[in-house]
Design a protein around this motif. Structure first.
Motif, PDB file in Angstrom:
ATOM      1  N   ARG A  21       0.829  -1.201   0.000  1.00 24.01           N
ATOM      2  CA  ARG A  21       0.000   0.000   0.000  1.00 24.01           C
ATOM      3  C   ARG A  21       0.865   1.253   0.000  1.00 24.01           C
ATOM      4  NH1 ARG A  21      -4.653   0.360   4.420  1.00 24.01           N
ATOM      5  NH2 ARG A  21      -5.238  -1.502   3.221  1.00 24.01           N
ATOM      6  N   PHE A  22       1.929   1.201   0.801  1.00 22.87           N
ATOM      7  CA  PHE A  22       2.855   2.339   0.840  1.00 22.87           C
ATOM      8  C   PHE A  22       3.509   2.535  -0.528  1.00 22.87           C
ATOM      9  CE2 PHE A  22       7.259   3.810   1.328  1.00 22.87           C
ATOM     10  CZ  PHE A  22       7.048   5.029   1.938  1.00 22.87           C
ATOM     11  N   PHE A  23       3.902   1.426  -1.167  1.00 20.96           N
ATOM     12  CA  PHE A  23       4.503   1.504  -2.498  1.00 20.96           C
ATOM     13  C   PHE A  23       3.545   2.136  -3.497  1.00 20.96           C
ATOM     14  CE2 PHE A  23       7.659  -1.823  -1.335  1.00 20.96           C
ATOM     15  CZ  PHE A  23       8.793  -1.143  -1.762  1.00 20.96           C
ATOM     16  N   LEU A  24       2.280   1.705  -3.462  1.00 22.86           N
ATOM     17  CA  LEU A  24       1.303   2.211  -4.410  1.00 22.86           C
ATOM     18  C   LEU A  24       1.083   3.707  -4.241  1.00 22.86           C
ATOM     19  CD1 LEU A  24      -1.354  -0.671  -4.344  1.00 22.86           C
ATOM     20  CD2 LEU A  24       0.273  -0.129  -6.161  1.00 22.86           C
ATOM     21  N   SER A  51      13.748   4.720  -1.414  1.00 24.62           N
ATOM     22  CA  SER A  51      13.834   3.258  -1.425  1.00 24.62           C
ATOM     23  C   SER A  51      14.865   2.755  -0.423  1.00 24.62           C
ATOM     24  CB  SER A  51      14.193   2.769  -2.831  1.00 24.62           C
ATOM     25  OG  SER A  51      13.190   3.116  -3.766  1.00 24.62           O
ATOM     26  N   ALA A  52      15.945   3.511  -0.223  1.00 19.68           N
ATOM     27  CA  ALA A  52      16.980   3.097   0.733  1.00 19.68           C
ATOM     28  C   ALA A  52      16.414   3.016   2.148  1.00 19.68           C
ATOM     29  CB  ALA A  52      18.159   4.066   0.683  1.00 19.68           C
ATOM     30  N   PHE A  53      15.483   3.898   2.476  1.00 19.63           N
ATOM     31  CA  PHE A  53      14.898   3.900   3.815  1.00 19.63           C
ATOM     32  C   PHE A  53      13.948   2.730   4.043  1.00 19.63           C
ATOM     33  CE2 PHE A  53      16.296   8.304   3.596  1.00 19.63           C
ATOM     34  CZ  PHE A  53      16.774   8.504   4.875  1.00 19.63           C
ATOM     35  N   LEU A  54      13.459   2.124   2.969  1.00 21.65           N
ATOM     36  CA  LEU A  54      12.538   1.007   3.120  1.00 21.65           C
ATOM     37  C   LEU A  54      13.212  -0.206   3.744  1.00 21.65           C
ATOM     38  CD1 LEU A  54      10.605   1.180  -0.277  1.00 21.65           C
ATOM     39  CD2 LEU A  54       9.818   1.923   1.969  1.00 21.65           C
ATOM     40  N   LEU A  55      14.532  -0.262   3.660  1.00 26.10           N
ATOM     41  CA  LEU A  55      15.251  -1.383   4.255  1.00 26.10           C
ATOM     42  C   LEU A  55      15.051  -1.439   5.767  1.00 26.10           C
ATOM     43  CD1 LEU A  55      17.195  -3.717   3.486  1.00 26.10           C
ATOM     44  CD2 LEU A  55      19.078  -2.186   4.072  1.00 26.10           C
ATOM     45  N   ALA A  83      25.294  -9.941   4.657  1.00 25.30           N
ATOM     46  CA  ALA A  83      25.469  -9.894   3.205  1.00 25.30           C
ATOM     47  C   ALA A  83      24.131  -9.742   2.499  1.00 25.30           C
ATOM     48  CB  ALA A  83      26.178 -11.157   2.725  1.00 25.30           C
ATOM     49  N   GLU A  84      23.116 -10.448   2.995  1.00 25.93           N
ATOM     50  CA  GLU A  84      21.793 -10.357   2.369  1.00 25.93           C
ATOM     51  C   GLU A  84      21.203  -8.967   2.502  1.00 25.93           C
ATOM     52  OE1 GLU A  84      17.515 -10.132   2.251  1.00 25.93           O
ATOM     53  OE2 GLU A  84      18.702 -10.051   4.100  1.00 25.93           O
ATOM     54  N   LYS A  85      21.425  -8.314   3.641  1.00 20.97           N
ATOM     55  CA  LYS A  85      20.880  -6.973   3.833  1.00 20.97           C
ATOM     56  C   LYS A  85      21.485  -5.982   2.832  1.00 20.97           C
ATOM     57  CE  LYS A  85      17.951  -7.698   7.120  1.00 20.97           C
ATOM     58  NZ  LYS A  85      16.512  -7.633   6.805  1.00 20.97           N
ATOM     59  N   TYR A  86      22.790  -6.106   2.601  1.00 16.37           N
ATOM     60  CA  TYR A  86      23.426  -5.210   1.631  1.00 16.37           C
ATOM     61  C   TYR A  86      22.959  -5.521   0.216  1.00 16.37           C
ATOM     62  CZ  TYR A  86      26.513  -3.092   5.048  1.00 16.37           C
ATOM     63  OH  TYR A  86      26.997  -2.368   6.117  1.00 16.37           O
ATOM     64  N   LEU A  87      22.862  -6.800  -0.117  1.00 22.15           N
ATOM     65  CA  LEU A  87      22.394  -7.175  -1.445  1.00 22.15           C
ATOM     66  C   LEU A  87      20.964  -6.714  -1.672  1.00 22.15           C
ATOM     67  CD1 LEU A  87      22.688  -8.678  -4.119  1.00 22.15           C
ATOM     68  CD2 LEU A  87      22.070 -10.797  -2.934  1.00 22.15           C
ATOM     69  N   PHE A  88      20.104  -6.931  -0.682  1.00 17.90           N
ATOM     70  CA  PHE A  88      18.707  -6.517  -0.821  1.00 17.90           C
ATOM     71  C   PHE A  88      18.592  -4.994  -0.862  1.00 17.90           C
ATOM     72  CE2 PHE A  88      14.393  -5.775   1.028  1.00 17.90           C
ATOM     73  CZ  PHE A  88      13.678  -6.316  -0.028  1.00 17.90           C
ATOM     74  N   GLY A  89      19.425  -4.306  -0.066  1.00 21.14           N
ATOM     75  CA  GLY A  89      19.409  -2.842  -0.088  1.00 21.14           C
ATOM     76  C   GLY A  89      19.788  -2.299  -1.451  1.00 21.14           C
ATOM     77  N   ILE A  90      20.805  -2.893  -2.081  1.00 22.91           N
ATOM     78  CA  ILE A  90      21.222  -2.454  -3.417  1.00 22.91           C
ATOM     79  C   ILE A  90      20.108  -2.691  -4.432  1.00 22.91           C
ATOM     80  CG2 ILE A  90      22.834  -2.913  -5.306  1.00 22.91           C
ATOM     81  CD1 ILE A  90      24.951  -3.514  -3.141  1.00 22.91           C
ATOM     82  N   LEU A  91      19.479  -3.862  -4.357  1.00 21.53           N
ATOM     83  CA  LEU A  91      18.362  -4.154  -5.263  1.00 21.53           C
ATOM     84  C   LEU A  91      17.194  -3.214  -5.009  1.00 21.53           C
ATOM     85  CD1 LEU A  91      18.333  -8.071  -5.149  1.00 21.53           C
ATOM     86  CD2 LEU A  91      19.104  -6.620  -7.032  1.00 21.53           C
ATOM     87  N   LEU A  92      16.952  -2.912  -3.746  1.00 23.61           N
ATOM     88  CA  LEU A  92      15.834  -2.046  -3.365  1.00 23.61           C
ATOM     89  C   LEU A  92      16.023  -0.623  -3.885  1.00 23.61           C
ATOM     90  CD1 LEU A  92      13.254  -2.610  -1.744  1.00 23.61           C
ATOM     91  CD2 LEU A  92      14.411  -1.742   0.280  1.00 23.61           C
TER      92      LEU A  92
END
Length: 222
Positions: A21-24, A51-55, A83-92
């Motif tokens: 909902r927030f994204f929309l 988007s960086a803050f969504l992490l 490692a996953e947090k950084y990878l997901f943050g970059i994708l996000l």
């Protein structure tokens, strides 16, 4: 990609999907600006920073009701988690940024706005280094302080976001005022060299942040 990292990625993707909902609402607001007579390049950079803050949302879910203690009973190492947090943050950051950049360029083309393509790239790319800077600061802070001090972190991050957005606006205004000069300068440096410098700087910054985060989480008790 290790199965543990892949599993964590799927978990965080589902968490973000729960915030759809927030994204929309965000996309509707961005869409209004893209179709109106506003500084569209500013909102491309704004999307990357936002988007960086969504992490931060994923950290809150992980820590909820002593979630870390349960999470690390699974076959997941602490380094895998970081490692996953950084990878997901970059994708996000990069995926929404790329999508909104394409939409913005199409909107400019439909509106027949005169803007050099290189000038456009310079304008919209100003938000990427700031978004990566937020990731580099945000992840170690979240791991170190956790939800108990989330209010303080939120105040710091909101202040940082305000500063970043102001700086993006200033850079975009400079780009519009001195567009041809910017194009000429980048042309002399070479677009490839400019991109290499930006990617190299972001990679070094994130690597240092990743190293710090690994040290913090290895010493932390859950």
């Amino acid at each position: 990609m290790r199965k543990s990292v892949k599993g964590l990625l799927l978990k965080d993707i589902k968490i973000i999907k729960s915030q759809m909902r927030f994204f929309l609402v965000t996309m509707i607001i961005v869409g209004m600006f893209l179709t109106g007579k506003f500084n569209q390049t500013f909102f491309v950079g704004y999307t990357a920073v936002l988007s960086a803050f969504l992490l931060m949302t994923t950290f809150g879910f992980d820590e909820f009701e002593n979630g870390f203690a349960f999470l690390f009973t699974l076959p997941i190492s602490r380094k895998d988690y970081v490692a996953e947090k950084y990878l997901f943050g970059i994708l996000l950051v990069t995926v929404p940024f790329a999508l909104v950049s394409i939409c913005s360029w199409i909107a400019l083309a439909v509106q027949d706005t005169e803007m050099h393509f290189v000038q456009y790239l310079v304008s919209v790319s100003s938000g990427i280094p700031m978004a990566f800077l937020i990731l580099a600061l945000e992840i170690p802070l979240q791991i170190k302080f956790g939800q108990a001090k989330s209010r303080l972190i939120s105040v710091i991050m909101i202040a940082g976001m305000t500063t970043c957005l102001s700086l993006i606006g200033t850079l975009n205004a400079m780009s519009v005022a001195d567009g041809m000069e910017s194009v000429s300068t980048i042309g002399r440096l070479g677009m490839g060299l400019w991109i290499l410098m930006a990617v190299g700087g972001a990679a070094v910054l994130l690597f240092l942040s990743y190293t710090i985060s690994c040290r913090i989480i290895q010493k932390k008790e859950f």
